[in-house]
Design a protein around this motif. Structure first.
Motif, PDB file in Angstrom:
ATOM      1  N   THR A  72      94.616 -15.486  33.808  1.00 26.78           N
ATOM      2  CA  THR A  72      95.454 -15.051  34.922  1.00 26.78           C
ATOM      3  C   THR A  72      95.937 -13.616  34.743  1.00 26.78           C
ATOM      4  O   THR A  72      96.292 -13.193  33.639  1.00 26.78           O
ATOM      5  N   GLU A  73      95.960 -12.900  35.865  1.00 31.26           N
ATOM      6  CA  GLU A  73      96.516 -11.548  35.899  1.00 31.26           C
ATOM      7  C   GLU A  73      97.547 -11.459  37.013  1.00 31.26           C
ATOM      8  O   GLU A  73      97.441 -12.138  38.040  1.00 31.26           O
ATOM      9  N   VAL A  74      98.552 -10.606  36.798  1.00 30.06           N
ATOM     10  CA  VAL A  74      99.507 -10.251  37.843  1.00 30.06           C
ATOM     11  C   VAL A  74      99.326  -8.775  38.156  1.00 30.06           C
ATOM     12  O   VAL A  74      99.284  -7.938  37.243  1.00 30.06           O
ATOM     13  N   HIS A  75      99.201  -8.454  39.429  1.00 29.54           N
ATOM     14  CA  HIS A  75      98.940  -7.086  39.873  1.00 29.54           C
ATOM     15  C   HIS A  75     100.155  -6.534  40.615  1.00 29.54           C
ATOM     16  O   HIS A  75     100.735  -7.209  41.479  1.00 29.54           O
ATOM     17  N   ALA A  76     100.553  -5.323  40.294  1.00 30.54           N
ATOM     18  CA  ALA A  76     101.513  -4.574  41.092  1.00 30.54           C
ATOM     19  C   ALA A  76     100.714  -3.717  42.071  1.00 30.54           C
ATOM     20  O   ALA A  76      99.813  -2.974  41.661  1.00 30.54           O
ATOM     21  N   ILE A  77     101.046  -3.822  43.355  1.00 29.63           N
ATOM     22  CA  ILE A  77     100.237  -3.194  44.404  1.00 29.63           C
ATOM     23  C   ILE A  77     101.112  -2.271  45.235  1.00 29.63           C
ATOM     24  O   ILE A  77     102.125  -2.694  45.807  1.00 29.63           O
ATOM     25  N   VAL A  91      98.882  -6.952  34.600  1.00 26.12           N
ATOM     26  CA  VAL A  91      99.351  -7.610  33.391  1.00 26.12           C
ATOM     27  C   VAL A  91      98.528  -8.868  33.174  1.00 26.12           C
ATOM     28  O   VAL A  91      98.413  -9.702  34.082  1.00 26.12           O
ATOM     29  N   LEU A  92      97.933  -9.003  31.985  1.00 23.01           N
ATOM     30  CA  LEU A  92      97.261 -10.240  31.599  1.00 23.01           C
ATOM     31  C   LEU A  92      98.333 -11.195  31.092  1.00 23.01           C
ATOM     32  O   LEU A  92      99.008 -10.912  30.098  1.00 23.01           O
ATOM     33  N   THR A  93      98.516 -12.327  31.764  1.00 16.58           N
ATOM     34  CA  THR A  93      99.709 -13.142  31.542  1.00 16.58           C
ATOM     35  C   THR A  93      99.615 -14.103  30.357  1.00 16.58           C
ATOM     36  O   THR A  93     100.630 -14.667  29.950  1.00 16.58           O
ATOM     37  N   GLY A  94      98.421 -14.339  29.850  1.00 16.02           N
ATOM     38  CA  GLY A  94      98.285 -15.241  28.714  1.00 16.02           C
ATOM     39  C   GLY A  94      98.146 -16.697  29.073  1.00 16.02           C
ATOM     40  O   GLY A  94      98.090 -17.560  28.188  1.00 16.02           O
ATOM     41  N   VAL A 135     101.270  -6.903  28.765  1.00 18.53           N
ATOM     42  CA  VAL A 135     101.323  -8.314  28.390  1.00 18.53           C
ATOM     43  C   VAL A 135     102.741  -8.809  28.628  1.00 18.53           C
ATOM     44  O   VAL A 135     103.680  -8.013  28.680  1.00 18.53           O
ATOM     45  N   PRO A 136     102.961 -10.123  28.755  1.00 15.90           N
ATOM     46  CA  PRO A 136     104.308 -10.631  28.992  1.00 15.90           C
ATOM     47  C   PRO A 136     105.222 -10.413  27.795  1.00 15.90           C
ATOM     48  O   PRO A 136     104.773 -10.348  26.648  1.00 15.90           O
ATOM     49  N   ALA A 137     106.518 -10.348  28.073  1.00 17.63           N
ATOM     50  CA  ALA A 137     107.501 -10.279  27.005  1.00 17.63           C
ATOM     51  C   ALA A 137     107.671 -11.635  26.337  1.00 17.63           C
ATOM     52  O   ALA A 137     108.004 -11.716  25.148  1.00 17.63           O
ATOM     53  N   GLN A 138     107.457 -12.722  27.093  1.00 15.17           N
ATOM     54  CA  GLN A 138     107.565 -14.080  26.572  1.00 15.17           C
ATOM     55  C   GLN A 138     106.558 -14.986  27.277  1.00 15.17           C
ATOM     56  O   GLN A 138     106.226 -14.761  28.447  1.00 15.17           O
ATOM     57  N   VAL A 139     106.098 -16.010  26.566  1.00 12.91           N
ATOM     58  CA  VAL A 139     105.288 -17.075  27.162  1.00 12.91           C
ATOM     59  C   VAL A 139     105.786 -18.400  26.592  1.00 12.91           C
ATOM     60  O   VAL A 139     105.826 -18.582  25.378  1.00 12.91           O
ATOM     61  N   PHE A 140     106.183 -19.313  27.481  1.00 13.77           N
ATOM     62  CA  PHE A 140     106.693 -20.616  27.070  1.00 13.77           C
ATOM     63  C   PHE A 140     105.678 -21.692  27.437  1.00 13.77           C
ATOM     64  O   PHE A 140     105.364 -21.878  28.617  1.00 13.77           O
TER      65      PHE A 140
END
Length: 363
Positions: A72-77, A91-94, A135-140
């Motif tokens: 998964t990726e999140v894009h700022a557009i 951002v590659l979300t992991g 990359v994310p600051a955290q992944v839960f």
């Protein structure tokens, strides 16, 4: 159906994220992307792999779109030129199959829900709305399962929202029948505080809406709307009311899948029910009790909808169209004259392949 209702306000536009035209689960990158709908037309503005959920920055000409792919990726557009939007950060979300985005009130944090991997990722943003890192600051992550072996073999984080009072992020986990609870820190980062509520086995919570101390949870698998009362001292919620999401019969697909819940006004909830292909209108009493009023035809497989100004925009995913209703007509829907009745309301329509999510044009 009528063409008397404009698609959108002549002063604005809405954006649609879409699945591949062949539908969810088919290969991505085959022409799907962000569509822009105005009073004049709806057209593909930017190709992106499977942007199934989109949110808007409240103050800047930025959209955030999630690509619901294995990685998964999140894009700022940047949509400052709405005819030529462009991806300015990714951002590659992991996690796998990200399906929902939640933006904090100060627009400094994105919370990313992943359906297949069950993860919740935290992406921090700067004052300009741009990600602080790639990359994310955290992944839960989360462990668990439910009784539906075909849908609940593992954790499936389907959406996130702010709990009553705004001190927690709650995650609707379809796979484990839980509302997971995370305490929000001053910088937008989270602390895992366990489980806020456990729903009946096989419920499959998907989306929820909050009004005061009440959390209204729509469950995809057992087609129920549950009203949970929040206890601020313990950070937990308990089911008080429980009603069916619709009385309408199944009309399409292999099974009924509830889709989305929206607080249209302070005392009216709207529920999307795929398979029955309706949006239900539910009245909320001052004491929080939900009371089913009736439903109306919303097109084939209504996946997501939003109120923008005085209109309700509905994405009929498998019907490959978007429908626009006058909100006043929706709110004036009379009680069902007989159990299972499906009302027909005036709407305008525009062709659009596999609409998955709608968001208003940012300020």
């Amino acid at each position: 159906m009528t063409d008397a209702i404009p698609q959108v306000s002549e002063h604005g536009a809405v954006w649609w994220g879409t699945y591949p035209e062949a539908g969810l689960g088919t290969p991505s990158g085959l022409g799907e992307g962000l569509w822009r709908q105005t009073a004049a037309d709806a057209h593909l503005a930017l190709e992106l792999p499977t942007p199934s959920f989109v949110v808007a920055h409240p103050d800047r000409a930025l959209l955030y779109a999630i690509s619901e792919t294995d990685d998964t990726e999140v894009h700022a557009i940047d949509v400052s030129d709405p005819e030529q939007p462009r991806v300015v950060s990714t951002v590659l979300t992991g996690g796998a199959s990200g399906c929902h985005l939640l933006l904090s009130g100060d627009a400094r944090t994105l919370y990313v829900s992943h359906y297949m991997s069950g993860d919740l990722a935290v992406v921090q943003l700067d004052e300009q709305g741009m990600p602080l890192a790639d990359v994310p600051a955290q992944v839960f992550g989360h462990e668990g399962s439910g009784p539906r072996e075909d849908r609940q073999e593992a954790s499936h984080a389907h959406s996130a929202g702010f709990g009553p009072g705004g001190h927690h992020v709650l995650v609707a986990d379809l796979g484990t029948d839980e509302l997971r609870r995370y305490a929000i820190q001053q910088d937008g980062l989270l602390e895992d505080h366990g489980i806020a509520a456990t729903l009946p086995p096989g419920a499959g919570p998907r989306h929820f809406a909050v009004r005061g101390e009440w959390i209204y949870v729509l469950s995809e698998l057992d087609h129920r709307l549950r009203a949970l009362r929040w206890d601020a001292a313990s950070g937990t919620a308990a089911v008080v009311f429980d009603i069916a999401s619709t009385t309408a019969p199944q009309r399409t697909g292999d099974e009924i899948n509830d889709s989305h819940v929206l607080l249209a006004t302070d005392d009216v909830l709207l529920l999307g029910v795929r398979g029955c292909d309706v949006i239900s209108v539910v009245d909320l009493s001052p004491e929080g009790e939900p009371r089913y009023r009736g439903c109306f035809d919303a097109g084939h497989w209504p996946r997501h909808f939003a109120v923008v100004g005085d209109r309700l925009h509905v994405g009929a995913e498998r019907g490959h169209e978007v429908r626009t209703f006058a909100l006043a007509d929706v709110l004036a829907l009379p009680p069902e004259p007989e159990v299972g009745h499906i009302a027909t309301l005036p709407f305008s329509t525009a062709p659009l392949p596999s609409p998955a999510c709608v968001v208003a044009h940012p300020a």
